[in-house]
Structure formats: C-alpha cells, structure tokens
Write an enzyme that holds these catalytic residues in place. Structure first.
Site, PDB file in Angstrom:
ATOM      1  CG  ASP A 167      -2.105   2.471  -4.800  1.00 20.53           C
ATOM      2  OD1 ASP A 167      -2.208   2.017  -5.884  1.00 20.53           O
ATOM      3  OD2 ASP A 167      -1.539   1.797  -3.748  1.00 20.53           O
ATOM      4  CD  GLN A 179       1.395  -4.453  -2.321  1.00 21.30           C
ATOM      5  OE1 GLN A 179       1.908  -3.775  -3.285  1.00 21.30           O
ATOM      6  NE2 GLN A 179       0.324  -5.145  -2.365  1.00 21.30           N
ATOM      7  CE  LYS A 207       0.812  -2.951  -6.828  1.00 19.66           C
ATOM      8  NZ  LYS A 207       0.475  -2.538  -5.483  1.00 19.66           N
TER       9      LYS A 207
END
Lengths: 303, 303
Positions: A111, A88, A44
């Site tokens: 997200d 995460q 990422k």
C-alpha cells in the site's frame, strides 16, 4: 486502463510460474466489520483472482487491541509465503492507525503507507519500496491523457493534502516536472488556484465541490472523491459520485468518472505492487513486464 | 535566534548532566577534502563546543569506496557512545550519495536525510525521528517573523524542489496550514507565482535570482541560497550572497540575510537534533526544554 494493468500483472505472474516461482500472495488485514471496508476488500480479492494473485482476508475482531493487531502483522511479516500485507482502513477508533500501518515491513508494504515508502516518493523512488496505489494510479491516468506530451512545466493543483493521496500525488507530479500547488480546507481561494491548473486533482470527499467555473477549459481533471448522495431511483436509495459536479465534463479536456475511474486504477496498482514484491522476494528486479504491444486496453482481460 | 537555540541546547545538555547522563556526541563523516566542506564542518564543531556537545570529524580518504564508507557508518551506528551521525555532502563522484546517507540508522539521523525521516515530515512528525535541519530552521525564522499570527491560509511559494530543503520546507508549511506552491527550474513563470506569496522561500543557488518585482510588499522572504560573487574589496576576492538581490529588502516585510540568516539556524537545528537523539538514547522524551522566559536572543550565549 485498469484492466490492462491487471492483464500485465497476470502476464508477470505467469512468467514467474515458468521460472518455478509460486504466485504472489497478498493478505488484507481487517479489524472489525465496516461495511464499506468489506466492499473494498471484495474488489481487491476479485482483482487478485483475475490476475493470479493469491489474496486472502485476515480478520480480527473489532475489540482487538493495537498490540494484538501489530502482533498479527509481525507474524505475517515473518511468513515467507506472504509477499504483500495491507491494513484495511479505517481502523476502530481505539487503535492508533499509524502505529499499525507502520508495523508492516517495508518489503511487504504494497500500500506504500509506511514512512519509508512515503519518504521514497520525496526521493523520487530511490529505494526499492512502494508508491501509494491511488497517486500511482492517478499518474498512469494523467500520463495516458497526456499521450506523447511532456508534463514538464505544467501547472498542477491538488486539492486535498492527505498523507496517502494528496501529498504523494503532488510529489509525483513535482518529480515529473510540474509546478505543484497543494490546496486544502485552509486555503483562502481554492477556486482561483484551481482555474490556473492544467492538471487538477481533487481528493476531498465533498460531492459537487468542483463546478465548471473552477476548471480551466481543456484541463485534465482527476476526481479521487468517493461520496454517496441520495438517489430515489436506485434500489439502495443512493448513488456514488465524486467531488466534481457533472457540468465539469463540459469544460475539462479529460475527466475521470466516479465510479469507474481512480478506484479501479487504485486496485490495479495494488496488484502491480504485490507482483513487484513477489519478484523482489524471488530475487528478480522489480520492473513489470510491459503489456503486449497493441494490447486493446478495454478488452485486456478477455484477450 | 540561532544563539538562543544553542543556549537552550546547552541548557538541555546541562540538565542531562545533572541526571548523570553523558553529553550528546556527534560524528561528522567527511570523505576527501572539499574546502567548503571543511569550512562547514568547522562551524558545526564550533557550535557543538558552544553548547556542550562532543563533536568530532571522522575523515575518510577521497579514494574510499562506497562499501568502506557504509562500513564506517555501520560501525558508528553500532557504537553506543555516538548519538548523532551526519555525512558531509558533497561526496566524491564515484560514490552514490543516497546509498551512504541511507546507511545512517534512523535514531542517529540528526540531519534527517534518510527516507524514513523524510517520510515522517509528510506524516507530520508521527515518528520519533528527525526533521532536516535547514527547513526546520526556516520554520523557526518564519514563526518568529509571524509573531502571534497564524500561518493558516497563507500563500507560500517555495522556489527549489530538493529532497532536503525545498520539498520538506513545503511540507512543513503545508502541515502548518499554508497553501503551498513549489516552483523549480521547469516552472513556466516563477515570478508570477512568487508575487502571490505571503511567504517566499528561495533555495536555488543563483545570486540575484529574486528581484524586488518578484516580491509581494510585506512578504516574509527566506533566502536559503549560498553563492559567491567576485568582490575585489575582499581579501578573498569574493563575497557570499544569497538568491535575493539587495533591493528585495526594500519591499519584503522580513528578509533573512546571507550570510548570517538560514546558515546559523541550520547549524543550531543540527545541535538541537543531536540533543534530542541523546535524550532519546537515555530514555527521556524528546521535547527540548524551553528557553528561559524573556531570554534576550541576541545575547543568549553571553548570558
């Protein structure tokens, strides 16, 4: 295709810069030190760098309490210089993951994991928040495979019913006019459903689950699975594979590879969402500038 | 069954009273004067009265602007004495309905129409908000028809993909372990799907859509449709029917009648959600007190 998205994002970042707007900023909250998580975060951060997004890791110790993690997120929520926040996963087992992901404010939920973002998928994107990156990336892959053909009326089977992949994937395809069947571990005869599918999305996490006899000839098959199987020919002793057996490529009309298929598209969609968050924070509308016409997708980043 | 739910709600209201908590209060926002809306509101106010909920209509003129309606809702949001707020649909065409329903604060969204409430259905009710009343009521009807049997692995077909009925209905059944196919106007062969269904939910709004040849013998059929067909034998000249033809009862194992099936359960679930909102506002947990064991459902309100 992922490279083309990243290229378009870089273009969008550059365009903001010409208007005096600072680059998008993304923070990845990591709790503890899961080796797979570190590998994903590296990808990422690398993608962010390629398209001009400022991204950094915000590491908390494995022992951080749920309250401490939520507090860290709230501090990032309140920081104007941060436009996107992701947590995460997986989190340590002592933490209730939904309480943590839900703490991300909606305008920074790149997200798309909060309930409001997921609800927006049901409502066909009626609000200005974010679609989860993996199903959004799969939609791009499916649309690309379809070319100029309409999705309307196609039979879709999604295997896997998670909050952040299977369910929003089915909803996106439903809203695109498909007839959608969602299968899962409790389904009586997954193969019988799968064989009816014009579009088959597999997001289970079981290597070789889908064989060629599960696939309608010519179907579009999107393999979201990430599995590791032993492979003595590799230095690491293992090899990454999806949920589809190799033989699926003999019958499928289109098949996404693992690695190199859904994974890079997911990362690219995260960058696109982060750019959108930045544009909104700056008061622009969220639409991403289109890629340059005739853009060679495979070579987009070299252009 | 609806009467049993209302009875349990009345019990919950009484229980709150013994702890010195005032009754739940529900406000129905009505814009303009749609005759069908007035009829529905009358039923809701009547049900509220039966179970001790204070309910009232908040009427705005047909000409009210979107901003005025949102302002009225925000005033109700800010009023501690109001625990549940619903917006009677349809709204006048000059109003963007999602902007209005989304204005209801989550803790008072007893219709479950906001994106956060809908997202919570995806996440299996992980947050403390509300499930839309119609699919919630349908789940009760299905569970009752199933008796002690598990829903896990059953084949479900939902015909209709609206935000507030078809989609959340499919999600609730998916989370209960069913394999769910969602069909709609774009589906190529709805009948072929319907015939595979152990549970068939029809929410289209087309009288007689489902004939006996669409139904697997013994299936549970939930008819959410509300349609009016001409009937000279009635004083009004018309009769309310569902989406299923009469002949469906010859093959279905269970079939909800129209009127008198899903409609009353929807109203009852609204009352249950309103009680839950009141309990939360008073700092109690949201669980509804169970109905008395052996409660005769049909006579619950006479008990």
């Amino acid at each position: 295709m992922a490279a083309a998205v990243l290229f378009a994002v870089r273009h969008g970042v550059d365009e903001l810069a010409t208007r005096g707007v600072s680059p998008p900023s993304l923070v990845v909250v990591l709790v503890g030190s899961n080796p797979a998580s570190n590998s994903y975060i590296t990808k990422k951060l690398q993608a962010a760098k390629e398209c001009g997004i400022l991204a950094r890791k915000h590491a908390l110790p494995e022992t951080a309490s749920e309250a401490e993690i939520v507090q860290a997120i709230q501090t990032l929520n309140a920081t104007d210089e941060v436009h996107g926040i992701i947590v995460q996963l997986p989190l340590p087992t002592h933490v209730h993951a939904p309480a943590v992901t839900e703490a991300v404010m909606h305008a920074k939920d790149v997200d798309g994991f909060t309930m409001q973002s997921l609800g927006s998928v049901i409502c066909n994107g009626q609000d200005p928040y974010f679609c989860p990156c993996t199903p959004k990336g799969c939609m791009r892959l499916i649309e690309s495979a379809m070319g100029d053909s309409s999705l309307r009326g196609l039979e879709v089977v999604v295997i896997g019913a998670s909050n952040i992949v299977g369910v929003p994937m089915g909803l996106l395809l439903l809203r695109a006019g498909c007839t959608v069947t969602t299968c899962h571990i409790g389904t009586r005869d997954v193969a019988a459903h799968a064989r009816q599918a014009d579009i088959l999305v597999v997001a289970v996490g079981k290597a070789g689950l889908v064989g060629r006899d599960w696939v309608k000839p010519g179907a579009i098959v999107i393999d979201v699975g990430i599995n590791f199987v032993s492979d003595p020919s590799k230095k690491s002793g293992q090899r990454m594979v999806g949920d589809c057996a190799d033989e699926v490529r003999q019958v499928a009309g289109h098949l996404t590879p693992v690695p190199g298929g859904v994974g890079p598209m997911t990362v690219a969609m995260l960058m696109q969402n982060t750019l959108e968050a930045r544009r909104r924070a700056a008061g622009f509308n969220a639409a991403l500038p289109a890629a340059a016409p005739g853009q060679d997708e495979a070579n987009a980043l070299e252009a």
